[in-house]
Design an enzyme around this catalytic site. Structure first.
Site, PDB file in Angstrom:
ATOM      1  N   ALA A  81       0.858  -1.124  -0.297  1.00  0.00           N
ATOM      2  CA  ALA A  81       0.020  -0.043  -0.007  1.00  0.00           C
ATOM      3  C   ALA A  81       1.033   1.161  -0.072  1.00  0.00           C
ATOM      4  CB  ALA A  81      -0.857   0.215   1.348  1.00  0.00           C
ATOM      5  N   LYS A  82       0.492   2.380  -0.326  1.00  0.00           N
ATOM      6  CA  LYS A  82       1.233   3.605  -0.314  1.00  0.00           C
ATOM      7  C   LYS A  82      -0.062   4.743   0.076  1.00  0.00           C
ATOM      8  CE  LYS A  82       5.235   4.146  -0.888  1.00  0.00           C
ATOM      9  NZ  LYS A  82       6.523   3.908  -0.459  1.00  0.00           N
ATOM     10  N   GLY A  83       0.514   6.011   0.461  1.00  0.00           N
ATOM     11  CA  GLY A  83      -0.691   6.982   0.353  1.00  0.00           C
ATOM     12  C   GLY A  83       0.286   8.311   0.871  1.00  0.00           C
ATOM     13  N   ASP A 100       7.830   7.866   4.792  1.00  0.00           N
ATOM     14  CA  ASP A 100       8.104   8.175   3.481  1.00  0.00           C
ATOM     15  C   ASP A 100       8.679   9.399   3.187  1.00  0.00           C
ATOM     16  OD1 ASP A 100       7.784   5.964   0.935  1.00  0.00           O
ATOM     17  OD2 ASP A 100       7.529   8.018   0.137  1.00  0.00           O
TER      18      ASP A 100
END
Ligand code: GLU
Length: 443
Positions: free
Chosen positions: A127-129, A168
């Protein structure tokens, strides 16, 4: 520690930002990862049903949320969380705060996380956001409210056994502490306490892992060490350049400096600096700390033309900033023989094709920077088991896991005569394919 809000930048800084961290061509990161995926799927003759599943994301969450600014006015922000796949375990991956962040970036980066966790042999999906925001424009207390309100907006779309964010680009342990606190504070008293592992990359005093701060940079350093060892060469005396002097850029440079390698030049969004005798890593870090991370104005180096950065004569390049930095526009000029991808997606497919033709080795992001998520896994385990591990034990565990993964990839390179990225993709996708074949598709 982002300091006070500054609405306007001097024109010379703005033009440098535009030159050095070229606006990543939007959609292109997503196109890159899709192309990489289909290329590998063809080579490995991937089961067509599984190809369909993996070529699309499971969930794409987009939230708009209002936050009160220091001046009393309200701003509305846009946040994302994309969950690509969870066949191997809970979704896992970072949150970035960046002005160029959008849904396509989140999709591409989420997909890369699926491959990364699979390749690393972790029980996670991808996942990433993040939030579409330039954090330099906000005060620390504004950033705290933005982070907490984003966490609230995500609600139960994240969770310690469901989807676990981490730091991140432009987020750090402070960001993670705010998320963990907000997440736990909004739960009922009975479930509040043992939810710390909803995020990893927390400060050591709040459930964080000793060594998680340096885990990514250490992993990048380790892959370089293994590569040069395999050629019977040492890192000592090698010249390298680093793009981005955030967490990854700093730590990898420090590990390399300790090993006797020479940091020739550094580039960030503000400046490109060079010193033929080597840039002292900790001096540069001390310089950048009070300047929101900017390397500009460092007295131990001189400024140079940003355009000439990647063409510098050196042994290896570490792109540790944003995606799409090495492209057809600069790949022909690169003199280094090795690229170690500290960032996610720093080399686009056209840039890679040119470099491979020219005999350059690219240590692919999903292996090269996987030390971070491996560290995250240890933090998650530590929290779940109520344990506290010492630094040397953590570093040893990361080294062991990364070395195994490196060797597995190297074997595929030799057996199948493919480039390193393709080998890494074959390993990553095969593991997910096996899981789907074994469990089938509900119902
Ligand atoms: N953001 C980091 C990455 O891209 C770390 C992810 C994590 O630890 O979950 O790999």
């Amino acid at each position: 520690a982002f300091g006070k809000k500054t609405k306007k930048y001097p024109a010379n800084i703005i033009s440098k930002i535009m030159i050095t961290t070229k606006e990543p061509a939007k959609k292109s990161m997503y196109e890159n990862v899709m192309e990489q995926f289909h290329k590998t799927a063809d080579i490995m003759n991937l089961n067509p049903d599984i190809r369909k599943i993996l070529s699309i994301t499971n969930n794409e969450i987009l939230v708009h949320f209002p936050v009160k600014m220091d001046n009393g006015q309200v701003e509305v922000f846009t946040g994302y969380r994309v969950q690509h796949n969870n066949a191997l375990g809970p979704y896992k991956g970072g949150l970035r705060f960046h002005a160029t962040m959008d849904i396509d970036d989140a999709k591409a980066l989420a997909m890369w996380m699926t491959w990364k966790t699979s390749l690393a042999g972790l029980p996670y999906g991808g996942a990433k956001g993040g939030i579409q925001i330039d954090p330099r424009n906000y005060s620390n207390s504004e950033l705290e409210r933005i982070t907490r309100r984003f966490t609230f907006a995500l609600g139960d779309n994240i969770g310690p056994e469901f989807d676990i964010p981490a730091p991140d680009v432009n987020t750090n342990e402070q960001t993670m502490a705010w998320i963990a606190d907000t997440f736990m504070s909004t739960k009922s008293p009975a479930t509040r306490s043992n939810n710390k592992h909803v995020v990893t990359g927390k400060p050591v005093g709040s459930g964080g892992l000793e060594g998680r701060d340096r885990a990514t940079g250490f992993g990048v350093y380790l892959t370089l060490k293994l590569l040069f060892e395999s050629k019977n060469e040492s890192l000592s005396g090698k010249k390298f350049i680093v793009q981005g002097f955030g967490n990854v850029g700093y730590w990898v440079s420090l590990f390399l400096e300790k090993e006797g390698a020479l940091l020739l030049a550094v580039q960030d969004a503000h400046a490109t600096i060079i010193n033929e005798k080597g840039i002292a890593v900790n001096d540069l870090f001390e310089h950048s700390k009070p300047r929101k991370g900017s390397i500009q104005g460092f007295s131990g180096a001189t400024e140079m033309e940003p355009k000439e950065f990647f063409a510098l004569d050196c042994d290896f390049i570490i792109p540790a900033a944003l995606g799409n930095q090495i492209t057809a526009a600069n790949a022909y000029d690169i003199k280094a023989k090795v690229i170690a991808e500290g960032a996610n997606g720093p080399t686009d497919n056209e840039g890679e094709r040119i470099l491979l033709e020219r005999g350059v080795t690219i240590i692919p992001d999903i292996l090269c920077n996987s030390g971070g998520v491996i560290g995250s896994y240890f933090e998650w385990l530590q929290n779940r088991n109520g344990e506290l591990w010492p630094l040397d034990e953590v570093m040893e565990k990361i080294e062991k896991k990364m070395t195994e993964n490196y060797k597995k990839m190297q074997n595929v390179v030799n057996e199948k005569q493919v480039d390193w990225r393709t080998a890494a993709y074959i390993l990553a996708i095969s593991r997910i394919e096996t899981a789907y074949v074994q469990r089938g598709i509900f119902p």
